[in-house]
Design a protein around this motif. Structure first.
Motif, PDB file in Angstrom:
ATOM      1  N   PHE A  88      36.973  40.188  45.898  1.00  0.00           N
ATOM      2  CA  PHE A  88      36.588  40.293  47.303  1.00  0.00           C
ATOM      3  C   PHE A  88      35.839  39.041  47.707  1.00  0.00           C
ATOM      4  N   THR A  89      36.190  38.544  48.893  1.00  0.00           N
ATOM      5  CA  THR A  89      35.496  37.379  49.456  1.00  0.00           C
ATOM      6  C   THR A  89      35.217  37.660  50.916  1.00  0.00           C
ATOM      7  N   SER A  90      34.295  36.887  51.457  1.00  0.00           N
ATOM      8  CA  SER A  90      34.044  36.979  52.888  1.00  0.00           C
ATOM      9  C   SER A  90      35.180  36.310  53.630  1.00  0.00           C
ATOM     10  N   LEU A  91      35.109  36.435  54.947  1.00  0.00           N
ATOM     11  CA  LEU A  91      36.167  35.807  55.753  1.00  0.00           C
ATOM     12  C   LEU A  91      36.111  34.288  55.646  1.00  0.00           C
ATOM     13  N   ASP A  92      34.984  33.744  55.213  1.00  0.00           N
ATOM     14  CA  ASP A  92      34.836  32.289  55.038  1.00  0.00           C
ATOM     15  C   ASP A  92      35.199  31.849  53.627  1.00  0.00           C
ATOM     16  N   GLY A  93      35.612  32.791  52.771  1.00  0.00           N
ATOM     17  CA  GLY A  93      36.001  32.435  51.411  1.00  0.00           C
ATOM     18  C   GLY A  93      34.868  32.494  50.409  1.00  0.00           C
ATOM     19  N   GLU A  94      33.682  33.046  50.774  1.00  0.00           N
ATOM     20  CA  GLU A  94      32.563  33.161  49.848  1.00  0.00           C
ATOM     21  C   GLU A  94      32.772  34.361  48.947  1.00  0.00           C
ATOM     22  N   LEU A  95      32.570  34.218  47.644  1.00  0.00           N
ATOM     23  CA  LEU A  95      32.775  35.287  46.686  1.00  0.00           C
ATOM     24  C   LEU A  95      31.713  36.348  46.866  1.00  0.00           C
ATOM     25  N   SER A 111      44.370  27.831  49.178  1.00  0.00           N
ATOM     26  CA  SER A 111      45.698  27.687  49.790  1.00  0.00           C
ATOM     27  C   SER A 111      46.205  28.980  50.416  1.00  0.00           C
ATOM     28  N   ALA A 112      45.575  30.111  50.115  1.00  0.00           N
ATOM     29  CA  ALA A 112      45.997  31.402  50.688  1.00  0.00           C
ATOM     30  C   ALA A 112      44.761  32.094  51.248  1.00  0.00           C
ATOM     31  N   ASP A 113      44.521  31.951  52.566  1.00  0.00           N
ATOM     32  CA  ASP A 113      43.319  32.520  53.185  1.00  0.00           C
ATOM     33  C   ASP A 113      43.611  33.274  54.474  1.00  0.00           C
ATOM     34  N   SER A 114      44.908  33.545  54.709  1.00  0.00           N
ATOM     35  CA  SER A 114      45.278  34.247  55.936  1.00  0.00           C
ATOM     36  C   SER A 114      45.844  35.624  55.593  1.00  0.00           C
ATOM     37  N   PRO A 115      45.180  36.717  56.029  1.00  0.00           N
ATOM     38  CA  PRO A 115      45.709  38.054  55.748  1.00  0.00           C
ATOM     39  C   PRO A 115      47.013  38.344  56.496  1.00  0.00           C
ATOM     40  N   PRO A 118      50.154  37.085  53.465  1.00  0.00           N
ATOM     41  CA  PRO A 118      49.745  37.178  52.062  1.00  0.00           C
ATOM     42  C   PRO A 118      50.749  36.429  51.165  1.00  0.00           C
ATOM     43  N   ARG A 119      50.218  35.815  50.117  1.00  0.00           N
ATOM     44  CA  ARG A 119      51.046  35.066  49.179  1.00  0.00           C
ATOM     45  C   ARG A 119      50.702  35.504  47.760  1.00  0.00           C
ATOM     46  N   GLN A 120      51.475  35.006  46.798  1.00  0.00           N
ATOM     47  CA  GLN A 120      51.134  35.262  45.402  1.00  0.00           C
ATOM     48  C   GLN A 120      51.485  34.043  44.567  1.00  0.00           C
ATOM     49  N   LYS A 121      50.791  33.950  43.418  1.00  0.00           N
ATOM     50  CA  LYS A 121      50.987  32.792  42.556  1.00  0.00           C
ATOM     51  C   LYS A 121      50.656  33.198  41.131  1.00  0.00           C
ATOM     52  N   LEU A 122      51.403  32.612  40.180  1.00  0.00           N
ATOM     53  CA  LEU A 122      51.240  32.945  38.774  1.00  0.00           C
ATOM     54  C   LEU A 122      50.410  31.866  38.081  1.00  0.00           C
ATOM     55  N   TYR A 123      49.378  32.314  37.344  1.00  0.00           N
ATOM     56  CA  TYR A 123      48.547  31.447  36.512  1.00  0.00           C
ATOM     57  C   TYR A 123      48.693  31.928  35.072  1.00  0.00           C
ATOM     58  N   GLY A 124      49.543  31.217  34.318  1.00  0.00           N
ATOM     59  CA  GLY A 124      49.842  31.701  32.978  1.00  0.00           C
ATOM     60  C   GLY A 124      50.605  33.004  33.077  1.00  0.00           C
ATOM     61  N   ARG A 125      49.946  34.103  32.671  1.00  0.00           N
ATOM     62  CA  ARG A 125      50.541  35.431  32.849  1.00  0.00           C
ATOM     63  C   ARG A 125      49.706  36.272  33.818  1.00  0.00           C
ATOM     64  N   TRP A 126      48.852  35.630  34.559  1.00  0.00           N
ATOM     65  CA  TRP A 126      47.986  36.334  35.507  1.00  0.00           C
ATOM     66  C   TRP A 126      48.477  36.047  36.913  1.00  0.00           C
ATOM     67  N   MET A 127      48.956  37.136  37.604  1.00  0.00           N
ATOM     68  CA  MET A 127      49.512  37.007  38.952  1.00  0.00           C
ATOM     69  C   MET A 127      48.437  37.394  39.962  1.00  0.00           C
ATOM     70  N   VAL A 128      48.156  36.480  40.902  1.00  0.00           N
ATOM     71  CA  VAL A 128      47.157  36.716  41.951  1.00  0.00           C
ATOM     72  C   VAL A 128      47.880  36.813  43.277  1.00  0.00           C
ATOM     73  N   ALA A 129      47.552  37.879  44.071  1.00  0.00           N
ATOM     74  CA  ALA A 129      48.194  38.104  45.372  1.00  0.00           C
ATOM     75  C   ALA A 129      47.123  38.341  46.425  1.00  0.00           C
ATOM     76  N   GLY A 130      47.393  37.943  47.645  1.00  0.00           N
ATOM     77  CA  GLY A 130      46.447  38.187  48.739  1.00  0.00           C
ATOM     78  C   GLY A 130      46.530  37.082  49.780  1.00  0.00           C
ATOM     79  N   PRO A 131      45.600  37.076  50.757  1.00  0.00           N
ATOM     80  CA  PRO A 131      44.526  38.086  50.901  1.00  0.00           C
ATOM     81  C   PRO A 131      44.975  39.257  51.774  1.00  0.00           C
ATOM     82  N   PHE A 132      44.225  40.384  51.613  1.00  0.00           N
ATOM     83  CA  PHE A 132      44.445  41.573  52.431  1.00  0.00           C
ATOM     84  C   PHE A 132      43.117  41.923  53.104  1.00  0.00           C
ATOM     85  N   LEU A 133      43.156  42.230  54.381  1.00  0.00           N
ATOM     86  CA  LEU A 133      41.940  42.492  55.163  1.00  0.00           C
ATOM     87  C   LEU A 133      41.463  43.917  54.922  1.00  0.00           C
TER      88      LEU A 133
END
Length: 465
Positions: A88-95, A111-115, A118-133
């Motif tokens: 979870f982050t704020s709307l300004d990207g603060e953790l 690179s992905a800050d617009s709900p 939403p986009r996704q990207k793979l880091y090794g075997r860890w898939m990150v998706a978002g953001p969702f409002l």
């Protein structure tokens, strides 16, 4: 091959090259879109599932009390969601919540800050998706979802990550294609080369397969080649038939001349002049017979070619020559004769060696020696005699038609000067060679060289004009 044909063939090769290059470029352009490590859109079923999860979390937050950060802490606990992690982050990207994989998350957030997208990207075997409002009706935040994927990275990604493996794979894929392309282009060229080599060896034969296989340019070149062979056959046959016809026509007045000489001798008796006329007429008749033999050999030399061996060709002839030599109180010695494979016109090959051997018997004093030697590619025959020999300056000329040696070897022989010319012609038609040199026995040495035929070699069919 004509220049337009070469131009069309070159254009076809360049077209294939540029087409291959365009396919490679297209694949390279598509690979980034297929790479899950590059940021891309979320598949629709997963997107709907993530959006539904964001709505449920928003409803739960709306019924809770306290600050938004405090209510988000339990939801960020990795033990609460099996195989998933919520960030979870704020709307300004603060953790807003502590978490692992900070580096990967910060990289994705930048690179992905617009709900709305939403986009996704793979880091090794860890898939990150978002953001969702998400919202508790007082404050809003952004939610990112991380999950562990059990599937290994695609094979092409592992290859792209290792340049050496990528180079090896490119070579493995391209080499068979390039080899096939080179083989497809060179195969008709090799067939055309083999046909040209047959013509160079004296086999004026057409090859119909040149006109039915390969690219159009090679088929056209094959058709032109066959037409050329046919024209050469017609030209040679016409020339030799003319020689044969002239020889036949000369026989008629020659026969009348000898008949008139015989009548004159019967009426007036023998005289030196009439004997001279009869001798020259007889010599002229022998010369015409040799001309007819040479003409027939040149016309039909390419016909009746077959695969044989040295023993079946020459053994009987050498036995007869040995008997003939003994009748003239001369000795003929012959080296071991083995069944070396030969391809050609059997009658011409027998006649070629027979002319040389009988010539040696005639001019040798009392000794003739015939030796055979062979290597992987050719058979060499040497015929030596101990006669008077031939002057060194005339050794290259004795194979010319009608050439008469200036020494006593041929001055009073009554020969026509065509025997060795016939032999030379027969050997040349079989892609061989014949040379003359001084013999260690003191007379003349004649060396014949013939190519050996591979066992089981198929014979081309001669096409006569």
């Amino acid at each position: 091959m004509k220049l337009p044909m070469l131009n069309r063939l070159s254009s076809r090769i360049f077209a294939i090259f540029w087409l291959t290059l365009m396919l490679v470029v297209l694949v390279l352009l598509l690979l980034p879109h297929l790479d899950p490590r590059a940021q891309h859109t979320i598949p629709k079923p997963e997107l709907e599932r993530y959006q539904a999860a964001a709505e449920r979390i928003s409803n739960r937050l709306s019924h809770g009390q306290g600050r938004l950060e405090d209510k988000l802490l339990p939801l960020a606990d990795p033990k609460r969601h099996k195989g998933m992690q919520l960030y979870f982050t704020s709307l300004d990207g603060e953790l807003l919540t502590p978490h692992e994989r900070t580096k990967a998350l910060r990289n994705f957030i930048t690179s992905a800050d617009s709900p709305d997208n939403p986009r996704q990207k793979l880091y090794g075997r860890w898939m990150v998706a978002g953001p969702f409002l998400i919202s508790d009706q007082r404050q809003s935040a952004l939610m990112y979802i991380g999950r562990f994927t059990h599937r290994p990275p695609p094979f092409f990604l592992r290859i792209l990550d290792q340049p050496f493996h990528l180079l090896l794979l490119t070579m493995l894929v391209s080499t068979p294609l390039l080899l096939w392309l080179a083989w497809a282009l060179s195969r008709p060229a090799r067939k055309l080369q083999q046909a040209a080599q047959r013509v160079a060896s004296g086999q004026f034969t057409q090859d119909p397969t040149l006109e039915t296989s390969g690219p159009q340019e090679f088929r056209q070149a094959g058709a032109s080649f066959n037409q050329m062979v046919s024209s050469v056959n017609q030209m040679i046959s016409g020339q030799q038939r003319l020689l044969s016809d002239i020889s036949h026509e000369l026989r008629s007045p020659l026969t009348r001349l000898r008949m008139a000489t015989a009548l004159a001798q019967r009426k007036q008796g023998n005289s030196q002049e009439l004997d001279r006329i009869d001798t020259e007429a007889e010599r002229l008749e022998a010369m015409i017979a040799k001309l007819l033999e040479l003409s027939r050999m040149q016309i039909h030399g390419q016909e009746a070619r077959e695969q044989s061996d040295a023993v079946s060709l020459w053994q009987d002839m050498l036995d007869d020559a040995e008997f003939e030599a003994s009748q003239h109180q001369k000795s003929l010695t012959c080296g071991p004769l083995l069944p070396w494979p030969l391809t050609g016109n059997a009658e011409l090959l027998i006649s070629a060696l027979e002319n040389v051997v009988r010539n040696a018997i005639y001019y040798g004093k009392d000794r003739v020696d015939v030796q055979f030697s062979a290597n992987d590619h050719s058979l060499t025959i040497t015929v030596d005699d101990n006669g008077s020999g031939v002057p060194d300056e005339e050794l290259k000329d004795i194979f010319r038609p009608f050439y008469r040696v200036s020494t006593a070897r041929d001055r009073h022989s009554g020969g026509t000067g065509l025997g060795l010319a016939i032999t030379e012609n027969a050997i040349r038609q079989h892609n061989g060679s014949i040379t003359a040199s001084p013999s260690p026995l003191g007379g003349l040495r004649v060396t014949l060289t013939l190519p050996l035929a591979p066992q089981g070699q198929p014979l081309a069919t001669s096409v006569s004009a």
